[in-house]
Design a protein around this motif. Structure first.
Motif, PDB file in Angstrom:
ATOM      1  N   ARG A  10      -2.665  -1.818   8.972  1.00 63.18           N
ATOM      2  CA  ARG A  10      -2.238  -2.759  10.009  1.00 63.18           C
ATOM      3  C   ARG A  10      -3.152  -2.679  11.224  1.00 63.18           C
ATOM      4  O   ARG A  10      -3.530  -3.706  11.805  1.00 63.18           O
ATOM      5  N   ARG A  11      -3.506  -1.457  11.621  1.00 64.68           N
ATOM      6  CA  ARG A  11      -4.365  -1.286  12.787  1.00 64.68           C
ATOM      7  C   ARG A  11      -5.758  -1.859  12.559  1.00 64.68           C
ATOM      8  O   ARG A  11      -6.302  -2.565  13.412  1.00 64.68           O
ATOM      9  N   ILE A  12      -6.320  -1.552  11.393  1.00 66.49           N
ATOM     10  CA  ILE A  12      -7.658  -2.060  11.088  1.00 66.49           C
ATOM     11  C   ILE A  12      -7.640  -3.578  10.969  1.00 66.49           C
ATOM     12  O   ILE A  12      -8.525  -4.271  11.482  1.00 66.49           O
ATOM     13  N   GLY A  13      -6.619  -4.114  10.278  1.00 64.28           N
ATOM     14  CA  GLY A  13      -6.527  -5.559  10.111  1.00 64.28           C
ATOM     15  C   GLY A  13      -6.417  -6.290  11.433  1.00 64.28           C
ATOM     16  O   GLY A  13      -7.127  -7.266  11.684  1.00 64.28           O
ATOM     17  N   LEU A  14      -5.536  -5.821  12.313  1.00 69.37           N
ATOM     18  CA  LEU A  14      -5.377  -6.470  13.608  1.00 69.37           C
ATOM     19  C   LEU A  14      -6.566  -6.195  14.523  1.00 69.37           C
ATOM     20  O   LEU A  14      -6.936  -7.043  15.350  1.00 69.37           O
ATOM     21  N   GLY A  15      -7.168  -5.011  14.396  1.00 73.40           N
ATOM     22  CA  GLY A  15      -8.375  -4.724  15.176  1.00 73.40           C
ATOM     23  C   GLY A  15      -9.510  -5.652  14.804  1.00 73.40           C
ATOM     24  O   GLY A  15     -10.219  -6.184  15.677  1.00 73.40           O
ATOM     25  N   ALA A  65      -9.086  -8.546  13.511  1.00 78.62           N
ATOM     26  CA  ALA A  65      -8.674  -9.877  13.982  1.00 78.62           C
ATOM     27  C   ALA A  65      -9.078 -10.071  15.439  1.00 78.62           C
ATOM     28  O   ALA A  65      -9.556 -11.149  15.829  1.00 78.62           O
ATOM     29  N   LEU A  66      -8.886  -9.026  16.257  1.00 78.04           N
ATOM     30  CA  LEU A  66      -9.270  -9.112  17.666  1.00 78.04           C
ATOM     31  C   LEU A  66     -10.778  -9.291  17.808  1.00 78.04           C
ATOM     32  O   LEU A  66     -11.244 -10.161  18.558  1.00 78.04           O
ATOM     33  N   VAL A  67     -11.547  -8.466  17.086  1.00 76.49           N
ATOM     34  CA  VAL A  67     -13.008  -8.574  17.152  1.00 76.49           C
ATOM     35  C   VAL A  67     -13.471  -9.950  16.692  1.00 76.49           C
ATOM     36  O   VAL A  67     -14.348 -10.572  17.318  1.00 76.49           O
ATOM     37  N   LEU A  68     -12.876 -10.435  15.607  1.00 71.71           N
ATOM     38  CA  LEU A  68     -13.260 -11.735  15.064  1.00 71.71           C
ATOM     39  C   LEU A  68     -12.988 -12.851  16.066  1.00 71.71           C
ATOM     40  O   LEU A  68     -13.846 -13.727  16.285  1.00 71.71           O
ATOM     41  N   ARG A  69     -11.828 -12.814  16.705  1.00 72.61           N
ATOM     42  CA  ARG A  69     -11.494 -13.869  17.669  1.00 72.61           C
ATOM     43  C   ARG A  69     -12.398 -13.822  18.895  1.00 72.61           C
ATOM     44  O   ARG A  69     -12.782 -14.862  19.434  1.00 72.61           O
ATOM     45  N   LEU A  70     -12.715 -12.616  19.350  1.00 70.57           N
ATOM     46  CA  LEU A  70     -13.616 -12.496  20.504  1.00 70.57           C
ATOM     47  C   LEU A  70     -15.015 -12.989  20.149  1.00 70.57           C
ATOM     48  O   LEU A  70     -15.676 -13.649  20.969  1.00 70.57           O
ATOM     49  N   LEU A  71     -15.473 -12.687  18.933  1.00 68.53           N
ATOM     50  CA  LEU A  71     -16.779 -13.191  18.500  1.00 68.53           C
ATOM     51  C   LEU A  71     -16.776 -14.719  18.408  1.00 68.53           C
ATOM     52  O   LEU A  71     -17.738 -15.382  18.806  1.00 68.53           O
ATOM     53  N   LEU A  72     -15.675 -15.270  17.889  1.00 69.48           N
ATOM     54  CA  LEU A  72     -15.576 -16.720  17.776  1.00 69.48           C
ATOM     55  C   LEU A  72     -15.513 -17.379  19.154  1.00 69.48           C
ATOM     56  O   LEU A  72     -16.049 -18.474  19.352  1.00 69.48           O
ATOM     57  N   LEU A  73     -14.862 -16.702  20.111  1.00 74.52           N
ATOM     58  CA  LEU A  73     -14.827 -17.238  21.475  1.00 74.52           C
ATOM     59  C   LEU A  73     -16.223 -17.255  22.081  1.00 74.52           C
ATOM     60  O   LEU A  73     -16.537 -18.117  22.903  1.00 74.52           O
ATOM     61  N   GLY A  74     -17.062 -16.297  21.678  1.00 74.56           N
ATOM     62  CA  GLY A  74     -18.441 -16.282  22.170  1.00 74.56           C
ATOM     63  C   GLY A  74     -19.263 -17.434  21.631  1.00 74.56           C
ATOM     64  O   GLY A  74     -20.316 -17.762  22.185  1.00 74.56           O
ATOM     65  N   LEU A  95       0.831  -1.201   0.000  1.00 78.34           N
ATOM     66  CA  LEU A  95       0.000   0.000   0.000  1.00 78.34           C
ATOM     67  C   LEU A  95       0.868   1.255   0.000  1.00 78.34           C
ATOM     68  O   LEU A  95       2.045   1.197   0.361  1.00 78.34           O
ATOM     69  N   PRO A  96       0.299   2.401  -0.366  1.00 79.29           N
ATOM     70  CA  PRO A  96       1.032   3.659  -0.211  1.00 79.29           C
ATOM     71  C   PRO A  96       1.416   3.883   1.247  1.00 79.29           C
ATOM     72  O   PRO A  96       0.724   3.416   2.159  1.00 79.29           O
ATOM     73  N   GLU A  97       2.510   4.589   1.459  1.00 80.58           N
ATOM     74  CA  GLU A  97       3.048   4.789   2.808  1.00 80.58           C
ATOM     75  C   GLU A  97       2.000   5.348   3.768  1.00 80.58           C
ATOM     76  O   GLU A  97       1.940   4.945   4.940  1.00 80.58           O
ATOM     77  N   SER A  98       1.158   6.254   3.285  1.00 75.38           N
ATOM     78  CA  SER A  98       0.175   6.908   4.153  1.00 75.38           C
ATOM     79  C   SER A  98      -0.923   5.976   4.638  1.00 75.38           C
ATOM     80  O   SER A  98      -1.607   6.273   5.624  1.00 75.38           O
ATOM     81  N   GLN A  99      -1.110   4.823   3.956  1.00 75.83           N
ATOM     82  CA  GLN A  99      -2.199   3.908   4.308  1.00 75.83           C
ATOM     83  C   GLN A  99      -1.738   2.697   5.116  1.00 75.83           C
ATOM     84  O   GLN A  99      -2.578   1.976   5.665  1.00 75.83           O
ATOM     85  N   ARG A 100      -0.448   2.467   5.191  1.00 79.44           N
ATOM     86  CA  ARG A 100       0.043   1.224   5.784  1.00 79.44           C
ATOM     87  C   ARG A 100      -0.292   1.092   7.257  1.00 79.44           C
ATOM     88  O   ARG A 100      -0.744   0.034   7.726  1.00 79.44           O
ATOM     89  N   THR A 124      -1.607  -2.967  -4.287  1.00 76.34           N
ATOM     90  CA  THR A 124      -2.904  -3.540  -3.971  1.00 76.34           C
ATOM     91  C   THR A 124      -3.779  -2.440  -3.409  1.00 76.34           C
ATOM     92  O   THR A 124      -3.291  -1.395  -2.979  1.00 76.34           O
ATOM     93  N   GLY A 125      -5.089  -2.652  -3.420  1.00 75.41           N
ATOM     94  CA  GLY A 125      -6.007  -1.668  -2.891  1.00 75.41           C
ATOM     95  C   GLY A 125      -6.192  -1.821  -1.393  1.00 75.41           C
ATOM     96  O   GLY A 125      -5.985  -2.902  -0.834  1.00 75.41           O
ATOM     97  N   PHE A 126      -6.607  -0.735  -0.747  1.00 70.64           N
ATOM     98  CA  PHE A 126      -6.783  -0.744   0.710  1.00 70.64           C
ATOM     99  C   PHE A 126      -7.855  -1.749   1.111  1.00 70.64           C
ATOM    100  O   PHE A 126      -7.646  -2.567   2.010  1.00 70.64           O
ATOM    101  N   THR A 127      -9.002  -1.704   0.448  1.00 69.55           N
ATOM    102  CA  THR A 127     -10.097  -2.628   0.774  1.00 69.55           C
ATOM    103  C   THR A 127      -9.700  -4.068   0.502  1.00 69.55           C
ATOM    104  O   THR A 127     -10.013  -4.967   1.291  1.00 69.55           O
ATOM    105  N   ALA A 128      -9.006  -4.298  -0.614  1.00 71.53           N
ATOM    106  CA  ALA A 128      -8.559  -5.660  -0.944  1.00 71.53           C
ATOM    107  C   ALA A 128      -7.589  -6.182   0.103  1.00 71.53           C
ATOM    108  O   ALA A 128      -7.643  -7.362   0.481  1.00 71.53           O
ATOM    109  N   ALA A 129      -6.702  -5.316   0.591  1.00 69.02           N
ATOM    110  CA  ALA A 129      -5.741  -5.730   1.616  1.00 69.02           C
ATOM    111  C   ALA A 129      -6.455  -6.111   2.908  1.00 69.02           C
ATOM    112  O   ALA A 129      -6.157  -7.142   3.517  1.00 69.02           O
ATOM    113  N   ILE A 130      -7.421  -5.290   3.334  1.00 68.41           N
ATOM    114  CA  ILE A 130      -8.167  -5.577   4.560  1.00 68.41           C
ATOM    115  C   ILE A 130      -8.949  -6.883   4.419  1.00 68.41           C
ATOM    116  O   ILE A 130      -8.992  -7.709   5.341  1.00 68.41           O
TER     117      ILE A 130
END
Length: 261
Positions: A51-56, A58-67, A42-47, A129-135
């Protein structure tokens, strides 16, 4: 609250928590390498945001799966049998995730080896790659790794609060490490190829696990560690050669200037 206080007084609960955190961090290395390679496209300004959105997510997904942990455990129930192996939803998810990783790693390796064949798909020497595609791709791999890690966690403890705390701590550590790791990979092109080889190996092991051929994770991470140490030695050797060439280039100039007086 009373149950949590009682749980906190149990030594075995703390032992299970530390073990789970270590396991989540180790299992998260695969995901972290993938996120680092993908966000560097991604462009430097979006990286950083990616990363924050992707890992965030990931955290939400894992907590939902734990539920829905009771439903997650049922994913190991065989649905059908083929070639002498009973395939469950977990196996299908692992095979699909492994095939995706193998395809993605192979595609990235191809672009790195023959970048001139795809000049329109490159930006800054990397496949864009695109931002949405990366996420989307990050979330897709998060799902595969999350299901695998949660099923492993369920086999280690029956206490949901311990699993939740372990997931939160592990993802937080991954978030802290994601930036330095991504910058390190970007600054060392040979590391990119090594990391892609790791992803190729991890994808292959996921497919093997899904087909019923279990590969101990310790073997995989031992191979990754050994390869990483060898590459570190190569990096140190290259740096020394550059310094030697720089010094050798300076000395003749100094001698020439001295002989002219």
């Amino acid at each position: 609250m009373t149950d949590l206080i009682a749980l906190a007084t149990l030594p075995e609960a703390w032992a299970a928590l530390v073990t789970l955190i270590i396991m989540e961090v180790v299992l998260g290395i695969d995901n972290l390498v993938f996120i680092s390679i993908l966000t560097n496209k991604l462009p430097e300004s979006q990286r950083r945001n990616a990363r924050r959105i992707g890992l965030g997510l990931a955290l939400v997904l894992r907590l939902l799966l734990l539920g829905t942990v009771a439903w997650i455990v049922q994913l190991t129930t065989p649905l059908f049998e083929a070639f002498g192996h009973g395939f469950s939803w977990k196996d299908i998810i692992l095979i699909a995730g492994g095939l995706f990783l193998v395809w993605k790693a192979t595609k990235e390796i191809h672009h790195n080896v023959d970048p001139e064949e795809h000049p329109g798909e490159l930006v800054g020497g990397a496949v864009k790659t695109g931002f949405t595609a990366a996420i989307f791709q990050i979330l897709l791999l998060d799902l595969v790794f999350s299901i695998d890690s949660i099923i492993t966690a369920v086999g280690m403890t029956d206490h949901l609060p311990i699993m939740v705390i372990a997931v939160i701590v592990a993802v937080t550590l991954m978030l802290v490490a994601s930036g330095p790791l991504a910058r390190f990979i970007e600054a060392n092109p040979t590391i990119v190829m090594l990391a892609l080889a790791f992803l190729l190996m991890i994808g292959t092991t996921l497919i093997a696990d899904g087909l019923g051929f279990h590969v101990p994770k310790g073997y995989v991470y031992a191979a990754m560690t050994f390869s990483g140490l060898v590459e570190l030695l190569n990096m140190l050797a290259r740096r020394k050669r550059r310094l030697d060439r720089a010094m050798a280039g300076e000395n003749p100039a100094a001698d020439a200037s001295g002989s002219g007086h």
